[in-house]
Write a protein that holds these residues in place. Structure first.
Motif, mmCIF file in Angstrom:
data_model
loop_
_atom_site.group_PDB
_atom_site.id
_atom_site.type_symbol
_atom_site.label_atom_id
_atom_site.label_comp_id
_atom_site.label_asym_id
_atom_site.label_seq_id
_atom_site.Cartn_x
_atom_site.Cartn_y
_atom_site.Cartn_z
ATOM 1 N N ASN A 7 63.186 93.341 13.289
ATOM 2 C CA ASN A 7 64.184 94.357 12.925
ATOM 3 C C ASN A 7 65.422 94.261 13.807
ATOM 4 O OD1 ASN A 7 62.775 95.439 10.844
ATOM 5 N ND2 ASN A 7 62.292 97.388 11.854
ATOM 6 N N ARG A 10 67.414 91.214 12.878
ATOM 7 C CA ARG A 10 68.163 91.423 11.631
ATOM 8 C C ARG A 10 69.386 92.289 11.869
ATOM 9 N NH1 ARG A 10 63.386 93.475 7.830
ATOM 10 N NH2 ARG A 10 62.456 91.490 7.200
ATOM 11 N N LYS A 11 69.205 93.356 12.629
ATOM 12 C CA LYS A 11 70.330 94.263 12.893
ATOM 13 C C LYS A 11 71.425 93.531 13.661
ATOM 14 C CE LYS A 11 68.045 97.692 14.866
ATOM 15 N NZ LYS A 11 67.483 98.956 15.357
ATOM 16 N N ALA A 14 73.331 91.289 11.440
ATOM 17 C CA ALA A 14 74.025 92.013 10.371
ATOM 18 C C ALA A 14 75.362 92.535 10.888
ATOM 19 C CB ALA A 14 73.167 93.165 9.861
ATOM 20 N N LYS A 15 75.516 92.532 12.204
ATOM 21 C CA LYS A 15 76.796 92.962 12.783
ATOM 22 C C LYS A 15 77.763 91.788 12.762
ATOM 23 C CE LYS A 15 74.639 95.453 16.527
ATOM 24 N NZ LYS A 15 73.982 96.610 15.954
ATOM 25 N N LYS A 16 78.963 92.060 12.355
ATOM 26 C CA LYS A 16 79.964 90.980 12.299
ATOM 27 C C LYS A 16 80.268 90.456 13.697
ATOM 28 C CE LYS A 16 82.555 92.095 8.098
ATOM 29 N NZ LYS A 16 82.442 93.558 7.917
ATOM 30 N N GLU A 90 74.768 101.420 21.172
ATOM 31 C CA GLU A 90 75.210 101.803 19.827
ATOM 32 C C GLU A 90 74.222 102.747 19.163
ATOM 33 O OE1 GLU A 90 77.586 99.287 16.648
ATOM 34 O OE2 GLU A 90 75.436 99.015 16.362
#
Ligand SMILES: Nc1ncnc2c1ncn2[C@@H]1O[C@H](COP(=O)(O)OP(=O)(O)O)[C@@H](O)[C@H]1O
Ligand SMILES: [Mg+2]
Lengths: 277, 314
Positions: A7, A10-11, A14-16, A90
């Motif tokens: 997880n 993936r996170k 997934a952040k640019k 974050e």
């Protein structure tokens, strides 16, 4: 545990920002390659930048590879620090920590999955820069020179990988300190700023300890974490005599310090009340 | 008090001090299995703090929380596996779609949750067509729906929802109530917090009122109704004589021409009505109208919370 790590992984991607920072590091490697080529024409042998495998060319290619990798790696380390501060703070800044901490996993497990993700990002980024540096070296100076022995009985390929390893270890130590900072902080901006500033402060601190060690002959000071972090077993310009470190001492010392800092971070993270909206 | 295993969740003697401020003081209540408990209180009463402690986002200064027989502090992972929670405004990873957010959370569950299950839940909260949009494009109401979705995703036995109706439009609020009563009928035990009684009055079986960090009322919804001040409207042929009777009985009343509005004292309002009728009859005053006006729930609640609030302030 694997689910948690997956997880986080993936996170992270997934952040640019994860991609952009890695791209910036790659571009910097490219610029270094281009600069080396443009500024020092003696680097090149033959036409179109392709090395012909002559002995001078071989050494130039090896040097170029090393500096192209180093420039990119320096940025990767800073970016790994930034991403590590982000993946912890974050969650608090955006309040997603609520949905994360109300699942059937302990806070220890949650934080550890973040540590794994942070280390994995560091390793993957450094390996990417290794490949990128090799490609740029090949493009500008030819691959031919990379097979020659450059130090410690290793050719450029192996030596580069060893360099990745050294960078990973000393950066992991640094990241464990970032964990301590981020675990207790709410502000993302502050955590990132502090983490990067810490690099500067540690350099000064480490220098002072060094002076203390040599003037007072307190050689045990060589075991301070900042000295361990600065040590590079590949480099020939290291302290000698009683102040000298060896590879094993360095390795074990760093692992112990990483564990200590991580445990402090874990303690803070566990005690923390998740309040305020 | 009954054994905590009889309840889906119990909160016992919870206190919380933060920065020397007592936010919660000896809060105790239990959530019956298959019941909906309304946690009611004005803003700043401590509802969110109570719920945060219930899911162990915060530690209490003292007191315990038990969920499905497991102590939340000592046995966190076991206890929390039974819980679905939405604490304050739900927050998600904005850079991911609604579906992917749920996928991440599903992978953190003890249960196997397939993609079809996730789609079913999205459908259930009315987000079937929005699962593939990034959460950053969601409206407040859609986030709220997704918040409910993540709470019910793993079919928990206990649902803890903090002001879930906030941000929902009337249709959304209606859908939400339907969903909650369905879940209760399936045996889920639910806590819904709110600062507006009417938001939960049709839904809640039990009520806990929190004010200034203290429980000031606890009981079933039906019991609350009897708590309010009832009024009696009285019209007689001889209003001036009526005044004498009312004063003799030490009644509190207001008069507008021939019409009296009398505050019914605590106790059985019908017995009071009978007693007053007898007095008037004995005095020879013909009664034109005598009508008992039971307090509405909102009035009862306001009366109660005002009274208790004053007590708590002393
Ligand atoms: N992190 C905090 N630090 C200090 N006080 C807080 C904190 N969080 C909440 N409070 C205070 O605790 C009280 C209860 O807050 P809360 O539980 O959010 O109430 P509610 O959800 O009923 O509106 C409020 O007076 C609030 O100001
Ligand atoms: Mg609240």
């Amino acid at each position: 545990m694997f689910n948690l790590f997956r997880n986080e992984w993936r996170k992270l991607w997934a952040k640019k920002s994860s991609w952009i920072l890695l791209l910036i590091a790659a571009v910097i490697s490219g610029l270094t390659a281009w600069g080396a080529k443009a500024l020092n024409t003696s680097f090149t042998v033959g036409t179109n930048g392709a090395a012909t495998g002559g002995s001078t060319g071989a050494i130039k290619a090896a040097d170029a590879f090393s500096s192209i990798f180093s420039s990119g790696a320096a940025f990767v380390v800073i970016f790994a620090i930034v991403m590590t501060a982000i993946i912890i703070t974050e969650e608090f800044a955006k309040n997603t920590i609520k949905i994360l901490l109300t699942r059937p996993y302990s806070r220890h497990a949650i934080l550890f999955s973040k540590l794994l993700a942070s280390f994995a990002y560091l390793v993957v980024s450094l390996l990417t820069i290794y490949v990128v540096a090799a490609l740029f070296t090949g493009a500008f100076f030819g691959f031919g020179g990379l097979d020659k022995v450059v130090g410690h009985g290793m050719n450029s390929w192996l030596y580069g990988l060893a360099d990745v390893g050294v960078n990973v270890l000393s950066s992991m130590f640094y990241l464990s300190m970032v964990f301590v900072l981020a675990a207790g902080m709410r502000s993302q901006g502050l955590a990132i700023t502090f983490s990067i500033l810490m690099q500067l402060v540690l350099g000064i601190f480490s220098g002072l300890l060094d002076v203390l060690m040599t003037t007072k002959k307190w050689y045990w000071i060589k075991w301070n974490p900042f000295n361990l972090m600065a040590y590079n077993p590949l480099s020939s310009s290291q302290a000698t005599g009683a102040a000298a470190l060896n590879v094993w001492g360095w390795l074990i010392g760093l692992v112990i310090y990483i564990a200590i800092f991580y445990l402090i971070a874990d303690y803070i993270f566990n005690r923390r009340d998740v309040s305020l909206s | 008090m009954a054994d905590t295993t009889d309840y889906a969740a119990s909160v016992e003697h919870l206190s919380k001090k933060m920065h020397y401020v007592q936010i919660l003081k000896d809060v105790t209540f239990s959530v019956g299995k298959g019941r909906i408990l309304g946690l009611l209180g004005p803003n700043g009463a401590g509802k969110t703090t109570t719920l945060r402690i219930m899911v162990h986002l915060m530690r209490p200064t003292s007191g315990t929380v038990t969920i499905m027989g497991e102590d939340v502090e000592k046995n966190f992972t076991k206890a929390i596996a039974h819980v679905g929670a939405m604490i304050e405004a739900p927050e998600f990873y904005n850079y991911l779609t609604g579906f992917k957010n749920l996928r991440l959370l599903a992978d953190m569950s003890r249960k196997q949750i397939s993609n079809e299950d996730i789609n079913a839940v999205l459908n259930r909260v009315g987000l079937a067509n929005h699962g593939n949009a990034k959460v950053k494009t969601y409206s407040l109401g859609m986030r709220q729906r997704l918040g409910v979705a993540q709470a019910i995703l793993h079919k928990p036995e206990v649902l803890l929802l903090d002001e879930p109706i906030n941000g929902l439009d009337p249709a959304g609020a209606h859908d939400f109530r339907t969903l909650m009563s369905d879940l209760r009928d399936q045996g889920t035990s639910i806590v819904i917090s709110s600062h507006i009684l009417s938001d939960i009055q049709s839904l809640a079986d039990d009520l806990v009122v929190l004010q200034h960090g203290q429980v000031t009322y606890q009981g079933t919804m039906d019991e609350l109704i009897s708590h309010g001040t009832n009024h009696l409207t009285l019209i007689t042929a001889k209003p001036d004589d009526t005044v004498v009777i009312l004063q003799k009985l030490q009644m509190r009343y207001t008069r507008k021409a021939d019409t009296f509005d009398i505050e019914v004292p605590a106790g059985d309002p019908h017995a009071f009505q009978k007693q007053l009728a007898e007095e008037l009859f004995n005095a020879g005053i013909p009664v034109t109208t005598m009508q008992l006006k039971q307090a509405s729930l909102e009035e009862s609640f306001l009366a109660l919370t005002k009274e208790e609030g004053e007590k708590a302030n002393v």
